[in-house]
Design a protein around this motif. Structure first.
Motif, PDB file in Angstrom:
ATOM      1  N   LYS A   1       0.824  -1.214   0.000  1.00  0.00           N
ATOM      2  CA  LYS A   1       0.000   0.000   0.000  1.00  0.00           C
ATOM      3  C   LYS A   1       0.856   1.263   0.000  1.00  0.00           C
ATOM      4  CE  LYS A   1      -3.681   2.329   2.590  1.00  0.00           C
ATOM      5  NZ  LYS A   1      -4.589   2.266   3.765  1.00  0.00           N
ATOM      6  N   TYR A   2       1.944   1.248   0.797  1.00  0.00           N
ATOM      7  CA  TYR A   2       2.741   2.470   0.946  1.00  0.00           C
ATOM      8  C   TYR A   2       4.056   2.433   0.165  1.00  0.00           C
ATOM      9  CZ  TYR A   2      -0.650   3.791   4.464  1.00  0.00           C
ATOM     10  OH  TYR A   2      -1.816   4.122   5.099  1.00  0.00           O
ATOM     11  N   GLY A   3       4.368   1.320  -0.491  1.00  0.00           N
ATOM     12  CA  GLY A   3       5.488   1.262  -1.431  1.00  0.00           C
ATOM     13  C   GLY A   3       6.867   1.407  -0.833  1.00  0.00           C
ATOM     14  N   PHE A   4       7.101   0.898   0.363  1.00  0.00           N
ATOM     15  CA  PHE A   4       8.452   0.953   0.929  1.00  0.00           C
ATOM     16  C   PHE A   4       9.152  -0.398   0.792  1.00  0.00           C
ATOM     17  CE2 PHE A   4       5.451   0.457   4.551  1.00  0.00           C
ATOM     18  CZ  PHE A   4       5.817  -0.792   5.007  1.00  0.00           C
ATOM     19  N   LYS A   5      10.486  -0.388   0.931  1.00  0.00           N
ATOM     20  CA  LYS A   5      11.298  -1.606   0.913  1.00  0.00           C
ATOM     21  C   LYS A   5      11.603  -2.001   2.356  1.00  0.00           C
ATOM     22  CE  LYS A   5      13.936   0.878  -1.671  1.00  0.00           C
ATOM     23  NZ  LYS A   5      15.059   1.442  -2.448  1.00  0.00           N
TER      24      LYS A   5
END
Length: 710
Positions: free
Chosen positions: A157-161
Motif C-alpha cells: 500500500k505504501y510502497g516501501f522496501k
C-alpha cells in the motif's frame, strides 16, 4: 604427580558423594527450560548487574515462586527462542510474544498478560511524518516480530522496501544512522527505548492496531506449565503484584486491562439451564454461571444460541471457542472435547403422559420412545433398548420431544432430571414414574480438545471462586428453588394467544425481521445466480452447458439442512476458516435456491420457439444479441410464475436455518416454547405470521406479473 593424584581423589569423592547422596524428594520443584529474547527492553534485557530482568522476567520469577517450580533461562534471538520451543529444545517462551492466529497453530498460549500495539518510529528531526512519506524508502524490521508482520501488511500500500535484523538495538541504530528511514516496533518497547535516550521519535499518525503478549509452549505439550503460569498470573493480578511489576518498568497508569472475547455456544431451549426469559434475555443456570465467571476472570464473550448438536459441532470445528449447554461429560465426548471442572450433577429419568398405564420400563416393550439427539438421556435409553424391547425416534429439541409423548405418538421420553422436573412444574402434561433408573452424570463446560486452555482455566478458577463464596448455590437455587418464577413469566402470559403475544411481541418482531432480511437477500442473489446458471445451460459452449448441469444437479440433490451444516460446520473444520451463521445460511440459500432457479430459467429459455432464434440470426444478429434482445424477454415472461413460487419456497426454507443458530422466526418460536411450554399457541402464532407474509409476497408478485405483461 602429587597434584594429579590429588585431583583424581577429589574427583572420586565427588562422584561417590553424588552416587551415595540421598535421593531427591519426589516433591522437589520441577525444572523447566524457558527461552527469552534478552534484547527486548522493557520486557527482557540485562540490567546493570548483568542479571536478566524486565517485565517478562519479573513476572516469570514471581509466578515460579508462587507455583513451586524452577526454571533455567535460555536467552537468545527471538526467532531462535521461538524455534527452540517448537522443536522441543525448550519448554516455554516468554519474550513479548504477540498472540497471532498463525502462532496459535504452533503454540498454546497462556492468558494474555499485556496489551500492546505497533507504532512506527523515525530518526529525531526526520521529515517523515506519515506512512505515505515512506514510499520508496527502506524500513528496518526485526525478524519474527508482530511489528515486522504488520509492516509487511502495509508494504504494498505504501510502497516501501524492507530489510531485516535479528536484534532490536542494531535495528534502531540503522534508523538513527540514516541507513533506514523508519522501523516498526511494539509501542511500550519503543517508548521505553526513546525514554532511555534513543534518538528516535514516533510520528503522530496512529496505526490503529492492537495485540496481546502471551507465555507460549509447544501446541499440545507442557499443559501443566501453562496451567501454573495462568494460575500464578491470576494471583499476581489479584494481589496487585502484577501492577507493581509493570509500573516498575513503565511507570504508573500504563497497565492495560485485557479482556479477551470468546465465542460461546449454547442450546437455548434447555430450561432451567439455558433459555430465554420473558424479556427475551438468555438466562438459566448455565448462562448465569458463565456471566459471573466471565466477570470475575476478566473475559468477555459472544453468546451463540442454537440446537445442541449444532452448538457442539461449532466448537469441534473451531467455529466457537466453548460450549455450555447442560452437556454431560462422557468418555466418547472426552475424545473430542476438553471439559472444565464438572459444575452440576444430574441423572436421567424417563417420563410418560399423565394418566398413562405404563408404570415400569418393562411396559415399554414394543412401544416407541422419544429421544433428543446428542443427549445423555438418548445415550442411556439406547443402552436399555435391547433389554426392554422398545423402539426409538429422535428429535432436535426438547419441546418437540415432550409433545410427541403428550400427544400420544410416543410412549415415553428420557431426559435429565432437573430439566424435565422444571418443565413439568411449568405445566407440561407429563409425569415421572416411580421406577428409579439409578444413574448419575455430570455437566461440564467444554472446549475443543487441545484448544483454548486459557479459557478452560479461567472457567475452572471462576467456578471454584463462585463455590467458595456461595454465589454458585444462589444461582442454582434461583432456578431450581422458590424464585424461579421470576424467569418463567407469569401464568397469565401463557393462558392465551394474546398473553403470549403481549409478553413476547418484541421477540416475534425481531425474529420476523431476521427472516425477511435473510429472504430478501437470498431472493435477489439466488435469482442472479440462477439466471447465470440458466444462461450457461443454453450457451453454445458444451463446457458451460455441462458445468451448469453439474452445479444444478449437485445443489438440487443436497438437502438444505445438510448443505447448511456442510458450509457452517464442515468447511471450517477442514479449513480453519470461521463462517458466521448468517453468512453460512445466506450462502446455503443462494446455492440451493439458485440451483432450482437455474433449472427453470434454462427451461424457460428452451421453451421459446426455436424459430425465434433462427429468425434473429437470419437478420444478422449475433448469438449474444439474439439471446438478450429476443429469447430472454420472452423466456422471462414464461418464468414469472416459477419465480413467484421460488420466492415463497425461499421464505419457508429460512426456517430450516434455525438448526445452525440463526435467530429467525422459527428459532424464536422454539425459544419461546422452551420457556412457556405452550407449543400449540406459539406455533399457531408463527404459522399465521408465515401465512400473512406469504400472502403479501404472492400479491406483490402477482402485481409485478401483471405490470410485466402489461
Amino acid at each position: 604427580m602429587r597434584k594429579v593424584w590429588s585431583l583424581l581423589l577429589l574427583s572420586f569423592f565427588a562422584v561417590a558423594g553424588a552416587f551415595f547422596a540421598p535421593a531427591t524428594s519426589a516433591s522437589a520443584a520441577e525444572n523447566y527450560t524457558i527461552t527469552t529474547d534478552a534484547s527486548y527492553p522493557p520486557f527482557d534485557f540485562q540490567g546493570s548487574n548483568q542479571q536478566y530482568t524486565g517485565i517478562d522476567q519479573e513476572l516469570l520469577k514471581e509466578i515460579a515462586k508462587r507455583e513451586g517450580f524452577t526454571y533455567t533461562l535460555k536467552p537468545m534471538s527471538f526467532d531462535a527462542a521461538a524455534q527452540s520451543v517448537a522443536s522441543n529444545q525448550a519448554d516455554g517462551i516468554i519474550a513479548g510474544m504477540t498472540i497471532t492466529d498463525e502462532r496459535l497453530k504452533t503454540y498454546d498460549f497462556s492468558t494474555p498478560y499485556f496489551k500492546t500495539g505497533i507504532v512506527f518510529a523515525v530518526k529525531t528531526g526526520s521529515s517523515i511524518k506519515s506512512l505515505a512519506d515512506l514510499k520508496g524508502q527502506t524500513v528496518a524490521l526485526k525478524t519474527g516480530t508482530a511489528g515486522a508482520e504488520y509492516a509487511l501488511s502495509l508494504q504494498k500500500k505504501y510502497g516501501f522496501k524492507v530489510k531485516y535484523f535479528n536484534d532490536s538495538d542494531i535495528m534502531y541504530n540503522d534508523v538513527v544512522n540514516g541507513n533506514a528511514a523508519a522501523t516498526f516496533e511494539d509501542q511500550p518497547v519503543m517508548a521505553y527505548a526513546i525514554k532511555n535516550g534513543l534518538k528516535l521519535s514516533i510520528p503522530k499518525q496512529e496505526l490503529g492496531n492492537a495485540g496481546y503478549y502471551g507465555f507460549g509452549v509447544k501446541k499440545g505439550a507442557n499443559a501443566t506449565l501453562l496451567k501454573k503460569f495462568n494460575a500464578g498470573l491470576a494471583e499476581l493480578k489479584k494481589d496487585g503484584t502484577y501492577a507493581k511489576i509493570v509500573a516498575k518498568f513503565l511507570g504508573d497508569g500504563t497497565v492495560a486491562t485485557y479482556k479477551p472475547n470468546y465465542t460461546i455456544t449454547t442450546d437455548a431451549s434447555y430450561p432451567p439451564f439455558d433459555f430465554q426469559d420473558k424479556n427475551n434475555k438468555y438466562t438459566g443456570i448455565d448462562l448465569e454461571l458463565l456471566k459471573a465467571i466471565a466477570k470475575r476472570e476478566g473475559f468477555t464473550y459472544t453468546l451463540k444460541p442454537m440446537a445442541f448438536n449444532a452448538a457442539a459441532q461449532s466448537v469441534a470445528s473451531s467455529q466457537a471457542d466453548g460450549i455450555i449447554a447442560g452437556m454431560s461429560i462422557t468418555d466418547e465426548r472426552e475424545k473430542v472435547y476438553d471439559f472444565g471442572t464438572p459444575y452440576y450433577q444430574t441423572g436421567v429419568v424417563w417420563v410418560i403422559k399423565k394418566g398413562s398405564d405404563i408404570k415400569s420400563l418393562s411396559d415399554l416393550k414394543g412401544k416407541t420412545v422419544a429421544l433428543k439427539t446428542g443427549t445423555a438421556g438418548a445415550d442411556y435409553a439406547k443402552s436399555l433398548e435391547s433389554k426392554y424391547g422398545f423402539k426409538i425416534k429422535y428429535f432436535n429439541d426438547s419441546d418437540t420431544m415432550y409433545n410427541d409423548v403428550v400427544n400420544g405418538n410416543s410412549a415415553a421420553a428420557f431426559e435429565d432430571k432437573p430439566v424435565i422436573a422444571y418443565a413439568i412444574k411449568n405445566g407440561l402434561g407429563l409425569e415421572i414414574p416411580k421406577q428409579e433408573l439409578g444413574n448419575a452424570g455430570w455437566y461440564g463446560f467444554a472446549v475443543k480438545k487441545g484448544d483454548n486452555a486459557a479459557l478452560l482455566d479461567a472457567f475452572n478458577e471462576g467456578l471454584a471462586a463462585l463455590k467458595n463464596d456461595g454465589t454458585y448455590d444462589k444461582i442454582v437455587n434461583e432456578f431450581l428453588g422458590t424464585s424461579q418464577a421470576k424467569y418463567t413469566g407469569s401464568k397469565s402470559d401463557n393462558d392465551s394467544v394474546w398473553g403470549i403475544l403481549n409478553a413476547n411481541g418484541g421477540a416475534f418482531w425481531q425474529g420476523l425481521l431476521e427472516t425477511l432480511k435473510l429472504t430478501a437477500l437470498a431472493i435477489i442473489l439466488a435469482s442472479v445466480w440462477g439466471i447465470i446458471l440458466g444462461l450457461m445451460g443454453v450457451a453454445q459452449s458444451k463446457f458451460l452447458r455441462g458445468l451448469s448441469t453439474t452445479i444444478i444437479y449437485t445443489f438440487r440433490g443436497l438437502p438444505l439442512m445438510v448443505l447448511a451444516f456442510f458450509i457452517y460446520i464442515g468447511i471450517p473444520s477442514v479449513s480453519g476458516l470461521k463462517i458466521p451463521a448468517f453468512a453460512a445460511g445466506l450462502i446455503t440459500l443462494i446455492l440451493n435456491e439458485g440451483a432450482y432457479t437455474g433449472a427453470f430459467v434454462r427451461g424457460g429459455f428452451e421453451a421459446v420457439e426455436k424459430g425465434q432464434m433462427e429468425a434473429a440470426r437470419s437478420l444478422g444478429l449475433s448469438y449474444g444479441k439474439s439471446m438478450s434482445k429476443v429469447i430472454m424477454p420472452q423466456g422471462l415472461r414464461i418464468m414469472i410464475p416459477s419465480f413467484i413460487n421460488q420466492f415463497i419456497i425461499t421464505l419457508k426454507d429460512t426456517s430450516i436455518l434455525s438448526a445452525i443458530g440463526i435467530l429467525e422466526l422459527t428459532q424464536t418460536g422454539t425459544l419461546i416454547v422452551a420457556r412457556t411450554s405452550q407449543g400449540f399457541r406459539v406455533w399457531a402464532i408463527i404459522a399465521v405470521v408465515y401465512l400473512v407474509v406469504i400472502t403479501l409476497l404472492t400479491w406483490l408478485s402477482n402485481w409485478a406479473q401483471k405490470k410485466t405483461r402489461g
